[in-house]
Design an enzyme around this catalytic site. Structure first.
Site, PDB file in Angstrom:
ATOM      1  N   GLU A 120     -25.604 -10.295  78.969  1.00  0.00           N
ATOM      2  CA  GLU A 120     -26.016  -9.063  79.751  1.00  0.00           C
ATOM      3  C   GLU A 120     -25.850  -8.027  78.701  1.00  0.00           C
ATOM      4  O   GLU A 120     -24.932  -7.909  77.734  1.00  0.00           O
ATOM      5  CB  GLU A 120     -24.761  -8.826  80.824  1.00  0.00           C
ATOM      6  CG  GLU A 120     -24.995  -9.653  82.064  1.00  0.00           C
ATOM      7  CD  GLU A 120     -24.057  -9.210  83.154  1.00  0.00           C
ATOM      8  OE1 GLU A 120     -23.543  -8.020  83.178  1.00  0.00           O
ATOM      9  OE2 GLU A 120     -23.872 -10.044  84.048  1.00  0.00           O
ATOM     10  N   ASP A 122     -25.244  -3.808  79.673  1.00  0.00           N
ATOM     11  CA  ASP A 122     -24.762  -3.116  81.033  1.00  0.00           C
ATOM     12  C   ASP A 122     -24.539  -1.492  80.717  1.00  0.00           C
ATOM     13  O   ASP A 122     -23.907  -1.222  79.970  1.00  0.00           O
ATOM     14  CB  ASP A 122     -23.449  -3.726  81.607  1.00  0.00           C
ATOM     15  CG  ASP A 122     -23.624  -5.002  82.021  1.00  0.00           C
ATOM     16  OD1 ASP A 122     -25.001  -5.437  82.277  1.00  0.00           O
ATOM     17  OD2 ASP A 122     -22.730  -5.784  82.253  1.00  0.00           O
ATOM     18  N   GLU A 124     -23.010   0.932  83.495  1.00  0.00           N
ATOM     19  CA  GLU A 124     -22.458   1.019  84.933  1.00  0.00           C
ATOM     20  C   GLU A 124     -21.780   2.440  84.921  1.00  0.00           C
ATOM     21  O   GLU A 124     -21.082   2.964  84.388  1.00  0.00           O
ATOM     22  CB  GLU A 124     -21.497  -0.005  84.897  1.00  0.00           C
ATOM     23  CG  GLU A 124     -21.908  -1.459  84.923  1.00  0.00           C
ATOM     24  CD  GLU A 124     -20.858  -2.456  85.196  1.00  0.00           C
ATOM     25  OE1 GLU A 124     -20.822  -3.263  85.972  1.00  0.00           O
ATOM     26  OE2 GLU A 124     -19.806  -2.360  84.594  1.00  0.00           O
TER      27      GLU A 124
END
Length: 312
Positions: A120, A122, A124
């Protein structure tokens, strides 16, 4: 003289106090406009519905989309293509108001293909308990390292609910770079120390909005308050260029072809994308010095032994 001084101090108190209460405002440095090297594409051309279809609204003839979290569901989009390296960017405007527990994620993942060994990258954006305040978190997982996330958190230098801001990821064999409005906020260099956690397999791009009441705000202290729902995020100006892998063969990294539009700019192999420029390095140092407030590298309660890449 005393009267004039008193009036000056009173005026300064009235005018200056609201500004000082928010802390110092740091003007971002000028940086290379990396996003301008790539053409934006409509959301409908690059993405399809992941879930919560009734909470997704396509706008401006497909150029933009609103994704919503309400009591019934969150919602999300997933890329129609799978990529092994490239440049990925979206302009996003976040929900206003009290958004504690709400998470807007803009990320790459291959957990659907590699559930026990996934990668992943990311972004966020975490809703905060304070009105109109959001926190930016970046993270990477490589080869299933889900128990040892590498989070870093930043306060934004703008209000992300008032207008669109660009969130971008560059991923190739040399490094991963997270950028906000083209300013690098984090660079993960691919070397021996980081090789075990470095994402290495083809991934899809996702954008989701969801309820993370159990962890997002001070470990779940401030859950989502649906009195303020719906929570609507808008995105568009998608820039997605890289090495394409057919979805039918996304578990293989050998089958990979460059995007047809990569004629003059190459985020995969081009020399312009192997290291940060001088301006980008200045921007990176500015973001990390002025706005980063958490790094896993300094979390001694979580890591009794400093992870090797932190000392590289």
């Amino acid at each position: 003289m005393t009267s004039l001084l008193q009036r000056f101090l009173l005026t300064c108190f009235i005018i200056c106090t609201p500004v000082l209460s928010r802390g110092p405002v740091y003007k971002p440095p000028a940086v290379d406009r990396l996003t301008e090297r790539f053409h934006p594409a409509p959301v409908t051309q690059k993405m399809s519905t992941l879930y919560g279809g009734s909470n997704i609204q396509i706008k401006s003839n497909g150029a933009y989309a609103d994704i919503t979290l309400d009591k019934t569901s969150g919602s999300g989009l997933v890329s129609k293509d799978v990529y092994h390296h490239g440049f990925f960017s979206a302009a996003i405007k976040l929900p206003m108001g009290v958004t504690s527990g709400v998470v807007l994620a803009f990320y790459m993942s291959n957990s659907d293909v590699f559930p026990h060994n996934h990668d992943e990258i990311d972004f966020e954006l975490l809703g905060h308990e304070k009105r109109k305040e959001w926190v930016l978190q970046t993270n990477i997982y490589g080869n299933g390292s889900v128990k040892t996330g590498r989070e870093e958190k930043f306060y934004l230098w703008f209000d992300p609910t008032q207008e669109f801001h660009e969130y971008s990821m560059l991923w190739n064999t040399h490094h991963i770079v997270f950028l906000v409005d083209n300013i690098p906020v984090r660079e993960v260099i691919h070397n021996q120390a980081s090789s075990s956690l470095y994402p290495s397999k083809p991934m899809s791009l996702y954008t989701t909005i969801w309820d993370a009441s159990d962890w997002a705000t001070h470990g779940g202290k401030y859950p989502v308050n649906y009195k303020y729902a719906p929570f609507v995020a808008s995105l568009g100006e998608l820039r997605m260029e890289g090495c394409l892998t057919p979805k039918t063969n996304s578990s293989s990294i050998a089958s990979c072809s460059k995007s047809p539009s990569l004629s003059t700019s190459d985020p995969i192999d081009g020399n312009d994308y192997t290291t940060l420029t001088r301006q980008q390095t200045v921007g990176l140092n500015w973001a990390r010095t002025k706005h980063m407030f958490y790094s896993y590298c300094k979390d001694t309660s979580r890591y009794k032994i400093v992870p090797p890449e932190c000392n590289a």
